[in-house]
Structure formats: C-alpha cells, structure tokens
Write a protein that holds these residues in place. Structure first.
Motif, PDB file in Angstrom:
ATOM      1  N   PRO A  34      33.831  39.660  54.287  1.00  0.00           N
ATOM      2  CA  PRO A  34      32.929  40.801  54.381  1.00  0.00           C
ATOM      3  C   PRO A  34      33.214  41.776  53.229  1.00  0.00           C
ATOM      4  CG  PRO A  34      34.104  40.479  56.468  1.00  0.00           C
ATOM      5  CD  PRO A  34      34.709  39.557  55.474  1.00  0.00           C
ATOM      6  N   HIS A  35      32.248  42.571  52.898  1.00  0.00           N
ATOM      7  CA  HIS A  35      32.356  43.611  51.871  1.00  0.00           C
ATOM      8  C   HIS A  35      32.461  43.066  50.459  1.00  0.00           C
ATOM      9  CE1 HIS A  35      32.760  46.512  55.075  1.00  0.00           C
ATOM     10  NE2 HIS A  35      33.793  45.814  55.585  1.00  0.00           N
ATOM     11  N   GLU A  36      32.523  41.764  50.296  1.00  0.00           N
ATOM     12  CA  GLU A  36      32.691  41.318  48.898  1.00  0.00           C
ATOM     13  C   GLU A  36      31.375  40.832  48.290  1.00  0.00           C
ATOM     14  OE1 GLU A  36      35.051  37.990  47.740  1.00  0.00           O
ATOM     15  OE2 GLU A  36      34.302  36.656  49.297  1.00  0.00           O
ATOM     16  N   ILE A  37      31.300  41.002  46.968  1.00  0.00           N
ATOM     17  CA  ILE A  37      30.204  40.399  46.213  1.00  0.00           C
ATOM     18  C   ILE A  37      30.806  39.196  45.506  1.00  0.00           C
ATOM     19  CG2 ILE A  37      28.594  40.644  44.295  1.00  0.00           C
ATOM     20  CD1 ILE A  37      28.375  43.591  44.867  1.00  0.00           C
ATOM     21  N   ALA A  38      30.289  38.010  45.824  1.00  0.00           N
ATOM     22  CA  ALA A  38      30.786  36.807  45.155  1.00  0.00           C
ATOM     23  C   ALA A  38      29.668  36.247  44.286  1.00  0.00           C
ATOM     24  CB  ALA A  38      31.215  35.773  46.183  1.00  0.00           C
ATOM     25  N   VAL A  39      29.982  35.953  43.048  1.00  0.00           N
ATOM     26  CA  VAL A  39      28.983  35.375  42.162  1.00  0.00           C
ATOM     27  C   VAL A  39      29.301  33.899  41.970  1.00  0.00           C
ATOM     28  CG1 VAL A  39      28.230  35.310  39.760  1.00  0.00           C
ATOM     29  CG2 VAL A  39      28.324  37.498  40.961  1.00  0.00           C
ATOM     30  N   LEU A  40      28.288  33.051  42.144  1.00  0.00           N
ATOM     31  CA  LEU A  40      28.475  31.619  41.904  1.00  0.00           C
ATOM     32  C   LEU A  40      27.882  31.288  40.547  1.00  0.00           C
ATOM     33  CD1 LEU A  40      27.353  30.049  45.333  1.00  0.00           C
ATOM     34  CD2 LEU A  40      29.503  31.148  44.749  1.00  0.00           C
ATOM     35  N   LEU A  41      28.717  30.780  39.660  1.00  0.00           N
ATOM     36  CA  LEU A  41      28.244  30.401  38.319  1.00  0.00           C
ATOM     37  C   LEU A  41      28.343  28.890  38.180  1.00  0.00           C
ATOM     38  CD1 LEU A  41      29.970  32.982  35.915  1.00  0.00           C
ATOM     39  CD2 LEU A  41      27.547  32.848  36.518  1.00  0.00           C
ATOM     40  N   THR A 192      27.756  44.554  53.490  1.00  0.00           N
ATOM     41  CA  THR A 192      27.221  43.204  53.616  1.00  0.00           C
ATOM     42  C   THR A 192      27.890  42.283  52.596  1.00  0.00           C
ATOM     43  OG1 THR A 192      25.134  44.270  54.054  1.00  0.00           O
ATOM     44  CG2 THR A 192      25.076  41.889  53.720  1.00  0.00           C
ATOM     45  N   ALA A 193      28.413  41.161  53.083  1.00  0.00           N
ATOM     46  CA  ALA A 193      28.941  40.172  52.150  1.00  0.00           C
ATOM     47  C   ALA A 193      27.779  39.631  51.341  1.00  0.00           C
ATOM     48  CB  ALA A 193      29.614  39.031  52.912  1.00  0.00           C
ATOM     49  N   THR A 194      27.870  39.673  50.000  1.00  0.00           N
ATOM     50  CA  THR A 194      26.729  39.322  49.157  1.00  0.00           C
ATOM     51  C   THR A 194      27.116  38.162  48.257  1.00  0.00           C
ATOM     52  OG1 THR A 194      26.111  41.656  49.187  1.00  0.00           O
ATOM     53  CG2 THR A 194      25.043  40.261  47.528  1.00  0.00           C
TER      54      THR A 194
END
Lengths: 235, 789
Positions: A34-41, A192-194
C-alpha cells in the motif's frame, strides 16, 4: 512490516495459440505494498501488461498463486472477479475509454453508483483538477483532460489499487505531466497502491520502486531513494 | 479466371455477415413472396376470368321476366348495341338426393334445342350433353357432381313445379355464370347442396309451363355499346312481362364475387409488399452504414491504392445485391408455395376450368426487380458516402460522436436516472433518425400482425351479428310465388317445425335524384323474433309504419340520411312508384337491404298480407322427416339451412384464419428479427469498447447487457402505439378495398388482438436482442482496451 496488497508466487502465464505456446509470464514472485507507486518497465512482450491484467482480475494465471490481501485471486470465477474489480481495483488505460454519451461527472458516477463507499464525482474530479469541466462530454475535453476523467473514475470508489497501463502513452509531455500529477495526488492523499506500466523511462523517477521486466520475469528491482515531482519530468 | 482481391473481400464479407444478411434477406423475401402471391394470383385469376368470359361468351346483361313470348326476340335483338340475345327458361327446384338427409336446391337452366348455346357457353367436362328430346336427362355442374360423387348415369329426384321427377345425369359442365356458385339465400358456395342443372329446352318449358315463352334473357353487347341505355330499353320492352329489371355484370352474383376477390388481391398487392421492401431497404442502409464506418480506414487505403470512387461504391452496392439475391430466391420459393396454397383455397370457392399463369415469369421478374431495387436503394446513400470519403480523411479515425446538453438532457438530469439508462436515452436522442427508423420497422411488424388478425375479430363480429342477432332461424323456406300469410298455419304442420314466421321480400329500385339502386325490400311483423333487423350497438329495431330502414352502406350510396325521402319503384306485379321517408339506418355486413313494416308494405301493394319467405326453428330430432316433407312441397323454390351454413361458415373461416394467422406471425417475426437483430449487432459493434470498459469497471454481465437489451426493448415498446395505429390504418384500407354491395367487413379490432401482436413482437425482439447479448460474454476485455477504435 506492512502487509502487502498483492503477493505473487511462481506465477506463470502461457498463451496457447494452437501451434505456438507463448510464455508471457515465467515464474514471477512479487509483493506490492500500500502507499507505493511501482513502475513496471520493459520492452514490448516482456509480460508487463499480462501481469497487470492478472492483478486486475481480467485474466487467469496458468500456474502459481496470486493473493490480494487475504484473498486468493487464482481460481475465482467470473462473478467473483467482477465483484473484485468493482470493489477494489481502479483501471487507467492508454485510450481513456470514456463513455462518449456521458459527461465527465456522469462517467465518474458510473462507478460511484455501484460502489460501497465512494467519494462524490465532484470530489473525485477536483482531485484531478477538473472541477471546471464537470459537465463536459468527452468530445469537448482534451486528451489529457479525458485521461484525468478516467483517473477520477478509477479512484472515485477509493480502490486499494490503481492499475495504469501506459496512462500517458497517447499524450504530449505537457498534458502527460498533468496526468502524472493527478496520479501522485491520488497516491499521496488516498494511499492507493499505484502500479504504472510505461515505455517512458523518465517516469520511473517519480516511483517508489521500479521493476524491470525481461522475457516474462522480473529482471531487477530498483528502489528510488529520492523521487522527483512530475513537473520536473520531461520527455 | 482470377478473382479480383476486392471481389474476394466482397465474398468473405458476405460470408462473415451471414446472420445479418440472412435477417435482411428474409424480410425482403416476405416482400417478394407477398408480391408474387397477391399480384401473381391477381394476374392469374384476372387473366383466367377474362379468357373464360371471352371464350365462353359470358353475357353482358341479364333480364329476368315472369313470362315473355319468344316472339319478342326480334324486337329485342334490334336494340342498338345488342350483338346477340338468347332466351331461356330458368327455375329453382328442390332436390332429393339419394343418401343426403337435407333438401338440396337446384337451379334449372334450359339448353337450346339446337344444342348450341350462344352466350354463357358451358364447357363439357365429362359425359355428354342431354338428348334434346329427352325429358329426364340433365347435365349438372361439375363441382356438384364431384362433391356428391355422381357420374354419368346416376340419377336423383327433383321437385319441379310441384312434380317429383327422376333426373339422370349424362354429363358434367362448367359455366362462366357459375364461377362462384351461390344458391338462393346462401352466404357461401355449398357444392353438395346446390346444383346447376342444364336441361333440354323442351323439357324445361313443358315443366314450367313456358312453351313459346321465356323467363330469362341473356344479352351480349357490341364493344362500345352503352349498357345503361340497352338496359333501359330492355326494361321498357319487358315491363309488361313482369321483369324485375335487367342488370349488367355488376349485379351478376358470380361475377360480383370474382371481382370483389380481385379487388381484395389488388389491395393486398399495394398495401403489404411496400412495407417489407421499405423495412428491407432501411435494414440494408443501417447495416451497410455500420460496415462502411468500420471499414473507414480500409476505404482510405483502397483509394490511396488507386481504386476509383465508382469501384468502391459498387463494392458496397454489391454487398446489398448479394443479400437481395438470397432474399429474392427465398421469396420466390416461399411465394410459389403461398400462391399454391392460395390457389388451392380458391379452388374451394371458385370454379375455373383452368387457371392461366400467363404472367407467371413476368411476376417473378417484377418481384425480383423490385427486391433488387429496394436493396440497392437502401445501399445507395451509404455507398455514395463511402465513395465521397477523401482518402486522407478516411485514414484518420472518425471524430467522436458529439453529445450536447439540450432540453432533453436537462429534463433527464432532473429525473435522476441511472447512468446506464442515461446511456440508452442519449444514444436514442443522438441518432434520432436511426432510432425512429428502428421503431418504425418494429411498428410495421405489429401493424402487419394486428391488421392480419383483425380479420378474425371482424369475421367474428360479422358472424355474431348475422347469425346470433339477426338470423336466429334454423331454416329458411323460399317460395316460388308469394303465398297468403295464412299459409304459415299449414307450414306449422311440417314435422319438426317449432316456431314459424313469415316475411315478404320485394325487388325494388330505390331512387334519390340521379342515384338509384336495385335492392330487396324486406318486411316482417314488428314482433318477429327469428329474423330481425339489428341497429347500431346490437339493438333490435323494427321498421316503423310509414317509413323505411336502410343499411348504412345503401343510404350512403344513395346519399340519403334519416328524414330524407326516397322514391321506391316496385319491380314486380303492378310496377308502382311511391315515396317514403327514411326513418333509420342500420349497419348490415352481408348484402344491402331495405326494411319496411309488414302491414305497410302489403298495403302499398294493395294486397291481403302475403309472404315470400318463411323462417323456422326446428326440432333437431325430426330433421329427417322435415326434409322429406320439403322435397314433396310444390310451392318451394329453395331452402337455406342456417345451422349448416353457420357451421360451414365458421369452419371455413376458422381454417383460413389459422392459415393466414400462421403466415402473418412468421412474417411479423421475420421483420422483428431483421430489425432487432441487426440493430443490436450494430449497437454492440459501436459500443463494444464502452461495454468492455464497464465490465472492467466492475459492472456485471447482467448490468452491461441491460444497456444493450434495454435500448432495443425501449425502442420496441415505444414502437407499439404507432404499430397499432398503422395496423388500424391497414385494416381500414383492407375494409375499403373489400367492401362491396355483397358484404362489408366491419372495422373492429379488439384490444386483445393488438395485445397479442405486441406480445409476439416484443418477445421476438427480446429473443433477438438476447441472442446478440451472448456476444457480451465473449467480449475480449483486454483486446478491446488495448486498441483504439
């Protein structure tokens, strides 16, 4: 330590087209918080979108397990997945996918009408800076504005996770930044987990974590010690 | 030959679109079939009648008389315009047929001694003509012989002018005078119970005491002769000999029915097929419009590759043409089957020696061409739009549909409708013409079904009024001569007779200024209980002394209303003319009659009360004895058994209604499927993205289906009232086309008829939409999201 939103262990996904079998995901182990922004590359076909679709309940795994908090997603039927999407997941797509015959407010209302504890459409739209455009139809909005309506629609039900597939892919730099600002605001204010898929490597700089995909596996995980604001991102 | 790539695309598109194309083709097929059936039958029956009349020299004028000397013939033949005049003797007789309980009725017609008839020449169908010198040999009409299983050599008994005679059949005939063979007092042809009997002249004259005289004259006219003038002169000559007035083909019973049937077929031809062709054209337009929208970028590409605008327009036109070809082929097959069914049905009522399908191939060609034309017309605008699309624009995605806030939106906003409901309503208001056309198509299905089932209601009303309210007697006895009213006492002695009432019927000419009309003037005692005059709303009326009651159509034809005076000329006995006021009008469905008070009519005729007809109720158990007694009764010209008539009327009507109802239900279902299936497919195609988005947002299949099925059903429901209105209009057009002096079809449609039509159409619409709905389950959510439309 905080309980993860998603927990994946040994997830595989094989597309069987008859002649060829494509391993889109090949043993993915992952936790998202939760609370994290994860970017998938990752390059095209590396498995990012497949992962996103599985997390969003749009697709089924071939092997392995996916947990959403204490609930196992793998093995759910269509009805349960629909309920899961309705209650917990927000989606943002490259091509906005707004209903042309509904105004910005009504597009958001589509979701708030069927959610358990939604914010009002006006609140959701103000979160993405669109208060003045409440009663405009999609055709009367710019691409960036339409994408922000889509974000407002996605977060209006206060989802635990927001899944974004190339949210700025169809936008120029200036409007793209507005969209990223909106995502950041939502993440900070609602926790929001993003999870964001992108081809744009610059966007990684605003993420808490960056996951690089290669051939259906997670190649590397990078933690950003210092994140930058979307306004500083350029492409 | 190598197939062009574009043609290959055409064929593949056609195969891919098979379900939609088939739905359109079937609607078109209905139009082709309806046209083939009604127009084909109209042509075949009209041609056959014309040829039959021509070859067998059907008379132009008939002149009845009581007894006129044969020596009048030269004078008559000298009337300008007359080509041939033939005198004959006719008479009505009761028949006693071996193996049949009920009395049958026969109409005897004399055959000239020479054996050669000039007018109304009968065709010998089997056996031979009777020997001119025989007084016991006869020929009978073929349908009567077949229905009773008679062959040459068989015999039966006839009560001719009071004498029971055995007659032997030598052969069977068909005559243009009896294409529709209706016995006296009958409502429908009764092949078993009514015979036309041709008998040598000498024998007939002897039997009816007419030697050297005649009581029936048939006249053939030169082309261009003035019929009305000839009739006036004939009436003047025959007045002294008891004529009830010469008349032309318009009052000849058989011809009137044949003409009326032809009118009906013509009405059907111009009312029904245009509906199908119109709906088919609209469907082609709608489906092709969507295909062109989807293939926008392909069109741009083709143009960029160098295809001409014409080639592209033709490409889409050909898709419509292929669909039409399927529809036409199915329509031809279906139409041929229907025409065959109709011909079989007609054979029950109309006796033609042959049916000429001269125009057969041309009817096929015409129906096919109209089918092609309507499909091509539907495709025209779309094909031109495709052709006009500039390639650079075509390769761009289309501009999104523009929705704007209008009055409707503000109203809707106040209603606080759900978002899916808003999507439905906005889609309808955004494409109002398409929505209206859709609804119009569905209302046509309701209209066709309502209008077809209307006959059921109308005939029930006719039956009810005619048999349950107006004519409650079991049997009608028609006398050869008027009898004193006291004769009713003798009739009471007939076995089985329970209640007996008399009635006087006079042949009259009603005149109002230049308008005149031949009709029967009927008079009964005011307390008559068996045969009654029924006014509006089913009320029993008695014609008051001092005036006449007319059927509404008769009053209309003579431009008379209650309170007006009408001139009444009696056509028998003392041919006096009196003037009487109209005291009332009634709606009468069968025949055109006038009614008077019994005492008054007898007083006007300056006679002690007389009757020409007796109405009876019977004790079923003594029916056999009753008929036995009738066959020996000398004064009887004919009988009509109303109980039998009612039953056969009901049977025939029920059977016809079952057939037509099935056909029309199929037709309405095809139209509904054509419209709903195609429009739902198009909606789904346009909305796939939106619907998939909603699924991703967490809407269930049911909720998403509601949007698709909801719009279809909303339009279907909205279409109903208009469908009822159009159905009523079609029914009205039918009644107008059918109404004649013979009968009137009342314009009554029960709410249940419309309710049933609506139910069938709505259920079919729902089923079609649900078939399309299944595709929502198969929507590829991921793929839809990934691509830009």
């Amino acid at each position: 330590m905080e309980q993860p939103v998603f927990k994946l262990s040994g997830v595989t996904k094989v597309y069987d087209t008859g002649k060829v079998k494509v391993r889109a995901l090949d043993g993915v182990d992952l936790e998202l918080f939760p609370h994290e922004i994860a970017v998938l590359l990752g390059p095209s076909g590396s498995g990012k979108s497949t992962l996103l679709n599985i997390l969003g309940g749009l697709d089924q795994v071939t092997g392995g397990q996916v947990w959403f908090r204490d609930t196992e997603l793998t093995g759910m039927g269509d009805r349960q997945l629909t309920a899961y999407r309705r209650d917990h997941v927000g989606f943002v797509f490259q091509f906005y996918n707004l209903v042309a015959s509904l105004t910005a407010r009504e597009n958001v209302q589509l979701v708030t009408d069927v959610s358990r504890d939604p914010m009002t459409p006006a609140e959701a739209l103000s979160l993405v800076g669109l208060e003045p455009r409440l009663d405009h139809f999609p055709a009367e909005l710019s691409g960036g504005e339409q994408q922000r309506v889509a974000i407002a629609r996605a977060i209006a039900k206060r989802p635990e996770v927001l899944l974004c597939d190339e949210p700025t892919g169809a936008l120029d730099s200036k409007t793209g930044v507005q969209v990223l600002e909106a995502l950041k605001t939502v993440n900070e204010q609602l926790g929001t987990a993003t999870i964001v898929i992108t081809h744009n490597a610059m966007i990684r700089k605003m993420a808490h974590r960056v996951l690089r995909f290669q051939d259906g596996r997670i190649g590397s995980v990078e933690v950003n010690e210092t994140r930058i604001a979307p306004s500083e991102i350029e492409w | 030959m190598v197939m062009h790539a574009l043609d290959r695309k055409l064929l593949r598109d056609f195969v891919r679109l098979w379900a939609q194309a088939l739905a359109i083709a079937l609607v078109l097929a209905c139009g082709v079939a309806a046209l083939l059936m009604s127009f084909g039958m109209y042509q075949a029956m009209g041609d056959s009648r014309d040829a039959y009349y021509e070859r067998n020299r059907f008379a132009d004028i008939w002149a009845p008389a009581r007894r006129a000397p044969i020596s009048l013939l030269p004078e008559i033949a000298a009337i300008p315009g007359i080509r041939s005049a033939e005198a004959r003797t006719e008479g009505l007789v009761t028949l006693d047929l071996p193996g049949r309980e009920e009395t049958a009725v026969g109409q005897i017609i004399s055959l000239p001694i020479s054996g050669e008839t000039f007018l109304n020449v009968p065709i010998l169908r089997s056996g031979r003509l009777p020997d001119p010198d025989s007084d016991a040999e006869v020929a009978v009409n073929e349908p009567f012989a077949i229905a009773n299983g008679y062959q040459a050599g068989d015999s039966f008994f006839a009560n001719i002018n009071g004498t029971r005679r055995e007659l032997t059949i030598t052969g069977t005939l068909l005559s243009p005078e009896f294409i529709y063979a209706l016995g006296p007092g009958a409502l429908m042809p009764d092949k078993e119970g009514f015979a036309v009997i041709w008998m040598p002249e000498r024998a007939v004259q002897a039997a009816f005491d007419m030697t050297g005289a005649f009581n029936s004259l048939t006249i053939g006219l030169y082309a261009g002769a003035r019929e009305d003038e000839v009739i006036d002169q004939l009436d003047a000559i025959l007045e002294r000999y008891g004529t009830t007035g010469a008349y032309g083909r318009d009052r000849q019973i058989s011809d009137s029915f044949v003409s009326s049937e032809l009118d009906q077929l013509w009405t059907m031809t111009i009312v029904l097929p245009p509906i199908f062709f119109g709906v088919a054209a609209f469907l082609v337009n709608m489906v092709l419009g969507r295909i062109v929208a989807l293939e926008r970028s392909e069109i741009g590409l083709l143009k960029a590759l160098g295809y001409s605008n014409t080639a592209i327009a033709m490409h889409y036109q050909m898709l419509a043409v292929l669909t039409a070809v399927v529809g036409i082929l199915v329509g031809w097959a279906f139409g041929a089957w229907l025409a065959h069914g109709l011909a079989t049905l007609y054979a029950k009522f109309f006796n033609f020696p042959y049916l000429i399908f001269r125009g057969s191939w041309s009817v096929y060609a015409v129906s096919g061409l109209i089918g092609l034309a309507s499909a091509a017309f539907g495709a025209l605008r779309v094909a031109l739009r495709a052709a006009r699309l500039p390639p650079a624009v075509a390769m761009q995605p289309p501009a999104p549909p523009r929705f704007r806030r209008g009055i409707i939106d503000r109203t809707l906003a106040r209603l606080k409708l759900s978002q899916p409901m808003m999507m439905i309503i906005r889609s309808i208001t955004r494409w109002p013409i398409r929505a209206a056309s859709n609804a119009l198509g569905l209302s046509m299905a309701v209209a066709v079904l309502g209008a077809a089932s209307f006959f059921d209601d109308a005939l029930n009303k006719m039956l009810d009024t005619t048999f349950n309210l107006a004519n409650r007697q079991d049997a009608v006895l028609i006398f050869a001569e008027n009898l004193p009213e006291a004769a009713l006492d003798n009739l009471k002695a007939l076995p089985g007779a329970m209640q007996i009432e008399g009635q006087l019927s006079e042949s009259v000419l009603l005149r109002n200024g230049h308008l005149e009309k031949h009709t029967a003037l009927e008079a009964r005692r005011p307390d008559a209980d068996l045969s009654r005059v029924i006014g509006g709303s089913g009320r029993v009326m008695a014609a008051p002394p001092g005036g006449l009651v007319l059927s509404e159509r008769l009053a209309e034809q003579l431009a008379l209303k209650v309170g007006d005076d009408v001139e009444v000329e009696f056509l028998s006995g003392r041919r006096e003319t009196v003037t009487l006021p109209i005291t009332g009008t009634i709606s009468q469905y069968i025949g055109l009659s006038a009614y008077a008070d019994f005492e008054m009519l007898n007083a006007l005729r300056r006679q002690a009360p007389q009757i020409s007809v007796a109405n009876l109720t019977l004790n079923e158990d003594e029916k056999l004895a009753f008929h036995k007694a009738l066959s020996q009764m000398p004064v009887l010209a004919g009988t009509a058994m109303l109980t039998d008539m009612r039953r056969s009327f009901e049977d025939t009507i029920q059977q016809n209604i079952n057939i037509t109802a099935t056909v029309y239900v199929v037709i309405a279902v095809l139209i509904t499927v054509g419209v709903t299936y195609n429009s739902a497919r198009i909606q789904l195609s346009e909305r796939a993205r939106e619907l998939a988005s909603l699924r991703i947002l967490g809407f269930s299949r049911g909720e998403v289906s509601f949007i698709l099925v909801g719009e279809t059903m909303l339009l279907a429901v909205l279409a109903q009232p208009f469908g009822w209105l159009v159905g009523f209009g079609i029914a009205w057009a039918f009644t107008q086309g059918v109404n004649s002096d013979l009968y009137e079809i009342p314009l009554v449609i029960s709410p249940a008829t419309f309710a049933r039509a609506s139910l069938i159409v709505l259920l079919t619409a729902l089923a079609s939409a649900l078939i399309v709905r299944r595709r929502i389950d198969r929507l590829d959510l991921v793929a839809v999201m990934k691509t830009r439309e």
